[in-house]
Design a protein around this motif. Structure first.
Motif, mmCIF file in Angstrom:
data_model
loop_
_atom_site.group_PDB
_atom_site.id
_atom_site.type_symbol
_atom_site.label_atom_id
_atom_site.label_comp_id
_atom_site.label_asym_id
_atom_site.label_seq_id
_atom_site.Cartn_x
_atom_site.Cartn_y
_atom_site.Cartn_z
ATOM 1 N N LYS A 193 0.830 -1.216 0.000
ATOM 2 C CA LYS A 193 0.000 0.000 0.000
ATOM 3 C C LYS A 193 0.859 1.259 0.000
ATOM 4 O O LYS A 193 0.540 2.227 -0.686
ATOM 5 N N VAL A 194 1.942 1.238 0.776
ATOM 6 C CA VAL A 194 2.855 2.382 0.806
ATOM 7 C C VAL A 194 3.452 2.601 -0.584
ATOM 8 O O VAL A 194 3.562 3.740 -1.049
ATOM 9 N N LEU A 195 3.825 1.516 -1.244
ATOM 10 C CA LEU A 195 4.377 1.642 -2.591
ATOM 11 C C LEU A 195 3.369 2.292 -3.539
ATOM 12 O O LEU A 195 3.732 3.162 -4.340
ATOM 13 N N ILE A 196 2.116 1.889 -3.445
ATOM 14 C CA ILE A 196 1.071 2.487 -4.284
ATOM 15 C C ILE A 196 0.956 3.975 -3.975
ATOM 16 O O ILE A 196 0.912 4.798 -4.886
ATOM 17 N N ASP A 197 0.924 4.307 -2.687
ATOM 18 C CA ASP A 197 0.811 5.715 -2.284
ATOM 19 C C ASP A 197 1.984 6.549 -2.792
ATOM 20 O O ASP A 197 1.827 7.723 -3.103
ATOM 21 N N LYS A 198 3.163 5.941 -2.871
ATOM 22 C CA LYS A 198 4.357 6.658 -3.311
ATOM 23 C C LYS A 198 4.600 6.483 -4.812
ATOM 24 O O LYS A 198 5.645 6.884 -5.318
#
Length: 73
Positions: free
Chosen positions: A10-15
Motif C-alpha cells: 500500500k505504501v508503494l502504491i501511495d508513493k
C-alpha cells in the motif's frame, strides 16, 4: 506464522512505486522481494532499510499474521 506485507504494498502504491523500483532504491534482491510477496520472513536489516528509504515505521509495512499458530506454542 506468516508475515503480512500488505502495508508495504500500500505504501508503494501511495508513493507511486513498483516492486522493481523498490528493489533498485533499497538494493534488494529479487529473491528477497519474492519472499515478501509469499509472506515469508526477511531480515530485520532489510526491513530497516525499506523503512528508512520510504520514511515509514515498521508498523506501516508489516503485520504478524495468525498469532495463534500451533507451531509457536
Amino acid at each position: 506464522m506468516k508475515i503480512n506485507y500488505n502495508g508495504l504494498w500500500k505504501v508503494l502504491i501511495d508513493k507511486d512505486m513498483n516492486k522493481k523500483e523498490l528493489m533498485e532504491e533499497v538494493g534488494l534482491s529479487p529473491a528477497t522481494v519474492a519472499k515478501m510477496t509469499k509472506g515469508e520472513f526477511v531480515s530485520m536489516q532489510v526491513l530497516y532499510r525499506i523503512c528508512i528509504k520510504l520514511n515509514v515505521d515498521f508498523k506501516d509495512i508489516i503485520e504478524i499474521g495468525n498469532r495463534e499458530d500451533k507451531h509457536d506454542r
